[in-house]
Each structure stands twice: as structure tokens, then as C-alpha cells.
Design an enzyme around this catalytic site. Structure first.
Site, mmCIF file in Angstrom:
data_model
loop_
_atom_site.group_PDB
_atom_site.id
_atom_site.type_symbol
_atom_site.label_atom_id
_atom_site.label_comp_id
_atom_site.label_asym_id
_atom_site.label_seq_id
_atom_site.Cartn_x
_atom_site.Cartn_y
_atom_site.Cartn_z
ATOM 1 N N GLU A 181 0.800 -1.244 0.000
ATOM 2 C CA GLU A 181 0.000 0.000 0.000
ATOM 3 C C GLU A 181 0.825 1.282 0.000
ATOM 4 O O GLU A 181 0.617 2.160 0.833
ATOM 5 C CB GLU A 181 -0.972 -0.016 1.192
ATOM 6 N N ASP B 266 -12.248 -10.269 -0.414
ATOM 7 C CA ASP B 266 -13.523 -10.353 0.304
ATOM 8 C C ASP B 266 -14.507 -9.467 -0.437
ATOM 9 O O ASP B 266 -14.120 -8.465 -1.028
ATOM 10 C CB ASP B 266 -13.413 -10.011 1.798
ATOM 11 N N ASN C 182 2.070 -5.109 -3.182
ATOM 12 C CA ASN C 182 0.673 -5.426 -2.882
ATOM 13 C C ASN C 182 -0.119 -4.153 -2.594
ATOM 14 O O ASN C 182 0.361 -3.280 -1.867
ATOM 15 C CB ASN C 182 0.657 -6.333 -1.638
ATOM 16 N N GLU D 255 -6.185 -10.599 -1.027
ATOM 17 C CA GLU D 255 -6.967 -10.368 0.202
ATOM 18 C C GLU D 255 -8.454 -10.324 -0.108
ATOM 19 O O GLU D 255 -9.192 -9.490 0.418
ATOM 20 C CB GLU D 255 -6.531 -9.044 0.871
ATOM 21 N N HIS E 11 -10.525 -6.043 -2.079
ATOM 22 C CA HIS E 11 -11.568 -5.808 -1.070
ATOM 23 C C HIS E 11 -12.709 -5.114 -1.819
ATOM 24 O O HIS E 11 -12.620 -3.932 -2.141
ATOM 25 C CB HIS E 11 -11.040 -4.917 0.055
HETATM 26 O O1 G2I Z 1 -7.338 -3.529 6.499
HETATM 27 C C1 G2I Z 1 -7.563 -4.700 5.780
HETATM 28 C C2 G2I Z 1 -6.285 -5.213 5.156
HETATM 29 C C3 G2I Z 1 -5.830 -4.220 4.093
HETATM 30 N N1 G2I Z 1 -4.621 -4.682 3.448
HETATM 31 C C4 G2I Z 1 -3.518 -5.029 4.313
HETATM 32 C C5 G2I Z 1 -3.966 -5.997 5.401
HETATM 33 O O2 G2I Z 1 -2.899 -6.265 6.283
HETATM 34 C C6 G2I Z 1 -5.162 -5.456 6.167
HETATM 35 O O3 G2I Z 1 -5.485 -6.418 7.161
HETATM 36 C C7 G2I Z 1 -6.029 -5.918 8.357
HETATM 37 C C8 G2I Z 1 -6.333 -7.072 9.280
HETATM 38 O O4 G2I Z 1 -7.296 -7.878 8.675
HETATM 39 C C9 G2I Z 1 -6.874 -6.541 10.598
HETATM 40 O O5 G2I Z 1 -6.989 -7.604 11.538
HETATM 41 O O6 G2I Z 1 -5.102 -5.031 8.961
HETATM 42 C C10 G2I Z 1 -5.658 -4.427 10.098
HETATM 43 C C11 G2I Z 1 -4.716 -3.370 10.621
HETATM 44 O O7 G2I Z 1 -4.720 -2.258 9.829
HETATM 45 C C12 G2I Z 1 -5.956 -5.473 11.167
HETATM 46 O O8 G2I Z 1 -6.602 -4.877 12.276
HETATM 47 C C13 G2I Z 1 -5.888 -4.890 13.445
HETATM 48 C C14 G2I Z 1 -6.631 -3.981 14.431
HETATM 49 O O9 G2I Z 1 -6.705 -2.675 13.859
HETATM 50 C C15 G2I Z 1 -5.881 -3.931 15.690
HETATM 51 O O10 G2I Z 1 -6.617 -3.164 16.627
HETATM 52 C C16 G2I Z 1 -5.637 -5.323 16.210
HETATM 53 O O11 G2I Z 1 -4.801 -5.273 17.347
HETATM 54 O O12 G2I Z 1 -5.768 -6.171 13.993
HETATM 55 C C17 G2I Z 1 -4.949 -6.169 15.126
HETATM 56 C C18 G2I Z 1 -4.709 -7.606 15.560
HETATM 57 O O13 G2I Z 1 -5.917 -8.260 15.803
#
Ligand code: G2I
Length: 452
Positions: free
Chosen positions: A161, A268, A203, A266, A239
Site C-alpha cells: 500500500e 472479500d 501489494n 486479500e 476488497h
Molecule cells: O485492512 C484490511 C487489510 C488491508 N490490506 C492489508 C492488510 O494487512 C489489512 O489487514 C487488516 C487485518 O485484517 C486486521 O486484523 O489489517 C488491520 C490493521 O490495519 C488489522 O486490524 C488490526 C486492528 O486494527 C488492531 O486493533 C488489532 O490489534 O488487527 C490487530 C490484531 O488483531
């Protein structure tokens, strides 16, 4: 300087620099039986089907059973990111990343590494850094993490990103970007040195169709390939809501034509058209020989980061949804081992009026497939700086369906393109680019450039 009638009268010079045609159709006999899991169905055509995995859910038997039976590629949803792997500078923690990797390997799956550098989920200590100190910490992070997982990762998202949303086609501001525009290539070189066997990917999201952002990434990949920066693949996060972009296949194909693998990383999809849209994304990947696999961003709806949108393939209780069935059917309907690539021709033509003093030249790079094309036009200033420019193109058997980084007078026939605010100024000898997508044939565009 303004264009004078004298410079208008100069005869255009037309030089075809390069023409390459790529086309292949390989036919193999169809499989006797349809496969009954996503991973097996994808494997029939040499592809994988993966999912994001959270370490905290591995103890949930519904989750881990679906993971083991359906998927043959795994991405750690958060556990290999910078904040997880280097919570303090120089102190590395691989415990949750290793759990996911070991589970995947135990299931016979491969692993996509995600992500070495991303402006989000930087540990606090890195968020507070800038400049050469940060650059040093970034490169050390890439080297250490890629070395820890050396030989175990199918593909790394080396950089995630880094491009801005909207029409600029340029980089996103971040403390990583402010260390210098070369940070991305430096990261790819460090990753290659640490783990020569891993494929190295860029990515991003909102790059699934042809638009200004994906074209910015496309131009970077093209530049990297031309200069030997080690890049092997591009990840398209996908997404989505309701629909796949109608030009998703063409977008994947134009990247593949640069000589990189492409992957849906990714996936969804929210919305009522979910099952159809999942099938469309599946077919877009299957239609591109170098689309090597698809990863969904979680297993059950309640595993998704998109809380309440139910964008995944399994219900909260682990039942297969209509979207699951449509993906499986699409994977099974690909003739196994049969790959058909659209014939795509890339032509770079230089058409220029002699720039003279204060003039400019225009070059077009055309990526043409059966029914459409993307034209990238480079405007280069002559011996004086430009404060504005107009490019004229001829679209005799084509219609413009989208454009970026320029204003246009129409969508067919003689089309004039003028600078937008941010690319009006071009230094002497410097250049800027804009582009457009069209249906029909993009040959004979013959761009000419004039200062305004
Ligand atoms: O935002 C969706 C995805 C966009 N592309 C890059 C990916 O890496 C990203 O994944 C998401 C995860 O699915 C989430 O699970 O990235 C987020 C972070 O920007 C993740 O969220 C984080 C929460 O914001 C935190 O509060 C939490 O501690 O997940 C962390 C672990 O559970």
C-alpha cells in the site's frame, strides 16, 4: 513559451520503437472428476487457493478443520507485520508468525509472507522515526525478517500500500516515503539478498481495475523491470463490494505482460451480488496464465475485518455459502491445464513534433489486447520548461472509456488532452505522464504535443 504557427507546421516524426506480440493457446484434456475443495480445484490448473489466518483462532476446531481441508496457501493476517515481529528496535518476536507457518506446513500448505514494509502497523518506535535513521531501521527489518523465514515463504509482500488513492497515480505520503522515493526498490533488493528463493511482490488495494492508482503501480513495475530491480509479482487485494471491476482481467493481464506473476491476495466481497462477483474474480484470475492463485481474507464471516458485512465464503458456524459454491464451480470449470492468453501486443511509438525552443514531444506506449487497450502518453519538455501542455491524439476506431492525469475534449476522433494542475509544470528536458483506457484499436494514435 506559447506554440507558434511556425512550430505547428513542423512535420511529425514517427518512429516505431518496439513491437512485441505475445499469444499462446495450450489445450490439455479435461479432468475426469470435479474437485471438491477450493485448494484441490485451484490445483487442477496449477494455482493455489489461500486464506488469511489469525494465530489466535488456531485452537478453534471449526476454523482449523476448514483451514486444513479447503486451503493450500496461508497468509498471516497480522502476525508477520512490523509491529508484531519487531516490537522494540532490534528485538524480534516470531512466535505467532512461526505458529501460523508451522500449522500451514503441517497441513501441506505454502505461505505468503505479509508484509515487510507498510505505513500502517509500524511499531511505535518506528512511527516516531524519520530520515536516514528510519531508512536504516526499515532495511534492517526487511533483512532480519526475510532471513528468519528464508526458504519457507512462497511470496513476500515486500511493500504494501505505497500508492495514493485518487487520481494522482503517485506515492502515498508516509514516513517511509519521506526517506526517499527509492525506498521501495531498496526494500526489494534487501529482500532478494536475504531470501533469493521467495517471490517478491508489491501489494495494494483499489488497484484491481484499470485506474490512475493501478497505472501508477504499473508504471513503477515497468520501471523496475527495465532497470533490473528484483520484483516477481504484484498482489491485488480485491476488497470489493457487489462487483468485480469489469476490466479486472485486462488489468491483471497488463501487469502479467510486464513479466510478473499476479495474485489476488486479500479477497472479500460484500453485498447482495456476492456469489456472482466471487465467480467473476475467479474467472478473471483463471483467464490470465500468470495469475498464480487467489487468497481470501479470512475463513468465516465473523473472522473478517469487515465486521457485519459478511464478505467471506463460510458462515459464522462454518457452513459453505452460495459464494463458496460459485467459486468452486468456477475453479472446476477451468479446463485443467488449459491456459488461454489473450493476444496482447505492446507497441511503443514515438510521434513528435520537433520541440524547438519551448516545445514538447509526446510518446505513446500502447498495451493492446483483443477488444481494448491502455495508452500511456509521456510528455517531454524541450529545451525550455513548460507551464502547460496540450497533446492531440487521433482515435479513428476507438472510444476512450477512462483517463487519468489529463483533461480531455471528447472520447473519439481527434481528442485534445491538456494538463491538470499538478502536472502543468514540466522542467526543461523533464517529463510527465498521463493515460487512458479505450475500447477498439489504439493503433494510429499519433500524439503530438504543444506548449500552452
Ligand atoms: O485492512 C484490511 C487489510 C488491508 N490490506 C492489508 C492488510 O494487512 C489489512 O489487514 C487488516 C487485518 O485484517 C486486521 O486484523 O489489517 C488491520 C490493521 O490495519 C488489522 O486490524 C488490526 C486492528 O486494527 C488492531 O486493533 C488489532 O490489534 O488487527 C490487530 C490484531 O488483531
Amino acid at each position: 513559451m506559447k506554440l507558434t504557427s511556425k512550430s505547428v507546421a513542423l512535420v511529425p516524426i514517427i518512429v516505431t520503437v518496439a513491437t512485441a506480440a505475445i499469444g499462446a493457446t495450450l489445450i490439455a484434456p479435461p479432468a475426469a472428476n470435479a474437485a471438491s475443495t477450493l485448494g484441490a480445484a485451484a490445483a487442477q490448473s496449477g494455482r493455489y487457493y489461500g486464506t488469511a489466518v489469525a494465530a489466535s483462532k488456531l485452537g478453534d476446531s471449526t476454523y482449523s478443520n476448514i483451514l486444513r481441508t479447503e486451503f493450500n496457501m496461508v497468509t498471516a493476517e497480522n502476525e508477520m507485520k512490523w509491529d508484531a515481529t519487531e516490537p522494540n528496535r532490534g528485538q524480534f518476536n516470531y512466535s505467532n508468525g512461526d505458529r501460523i507457518l508451522n500449522t500451514a506446513v503441517g497441513n501441506g500448505s505454502r505461505v505468503r509472507g505479509h508484509a515487510l514494509l507498510w505505513y500502517q502497523q509500524e511499531p511505535g518506535w518506528a512511527q516516531r522515526m524519520e530520515g536516514s535513521d528510519l531508512r536504516q531501521a526499515m532495511m534492517n527489518h526487511v533483512t532480519q525478517v526475510a532471513t528468519h523465514y528464508k526458504g519457507k515463504i512462497y511470496a513476500w509482500d515486500v511493500v504494501n500500500e505505497a500508492f495514493a488513492d485518487g487520481n494522482s497515480g503517485g506515492r502515498r505520503d508516509s514516513n517511509l516515503q519521506r526517506t526517499g522515493n527509492d525506498w521501495i526498490e531498496a526494500a526489494f533488493r534487501a529482500a532478494r539478498a536475504a531470501d533469493p528463493a521467495a517471490k517478491l511482490c508489491y501489494n495494494d488495494y483499489n488497484t484491481d481495475g484499470i485506474n490512475a492508482k493501478s497505472t501508477g503501480v504499473y508504471n513503477m513495475v515497468r520501471d523496475f523491470k527495465s532497470r533490473g530491480v528484483p520484483i516477481d509479482c504484484v498482489g491485488f487485494q480485491a476488497h470489493l463490494t457487489n462487483n468485480a471491476p469489469s476490466d479486472m482481467r485486462q488489468n491483471l493481464q497488463r501487469f502479467a505482460d510486464l513479466g510478473v506473476d499476479v495474485q489476488i491476495t486479500e479477497l472479500d466481497i460484500a453485498g447482495s451480488n456476492q456469489a456472482n462477483a466471487y465467480a467473476d474474480v475467479t474467472r478473471a484470475c483463471l483467464a490470465v496464465t500468470r495469475c498464480t492463485g487467489i487468497t481470501v481474507w479470512g475463513i468465516r464471516d465473523n473472522d473478517s475485518w469487515r465486521t457485519g458485512e459478511n464478505p467471506l465464503l463460510f458462515t459464522n458456524s462454518g457452513a459453505k455459502k452460495a459464494a463458496y459454491n460459485s467459486v468452486l464451480a468456477a475453479l472446476n470449470s477451468a479446463d485443467p491445464g488449459t491456459t488461454t492468453t489473450t493476444t496482447t501486443t505492446t507497441t511503443t511509438t514515438t510521434t513528435s513534433n520537433d520541440p524547438g525552443t519551448g516545445g514538447c514531444t509526446a510518446t505513446v506506449s500502447l498495451n493492446q489486447w483483443n477488444e481494448g487497450f491502455v495508452a500511456t502518453i509521456k510528455v517531454t519538455a524541450g529545451s525550455s520548461a513548460l507551464s502547460g501542455w496540450t497533446v492531440t491524439t487521433t482515435l479513428s476506431s476507438a472510444t476512450v472509456t477512462g483517463s487519468w492525469s489529463a483533461n480531455r475534449s471528447g472520447n473519439s476522433g481527434t481528442v485534445n488532452w491538456t494538463n491538470v494542475d499538478y502536472n502543468a509544470s514540466v522542467p526543461a528536458g523533464g517529463s510527465t505522464e498521463f493515460g487512458f483506457q479505450g475500447s477498439g484499436s489504439g493503433s494510429g494514435l499519433n500524439p503530438t504535443c504543444a506548449a500552452r
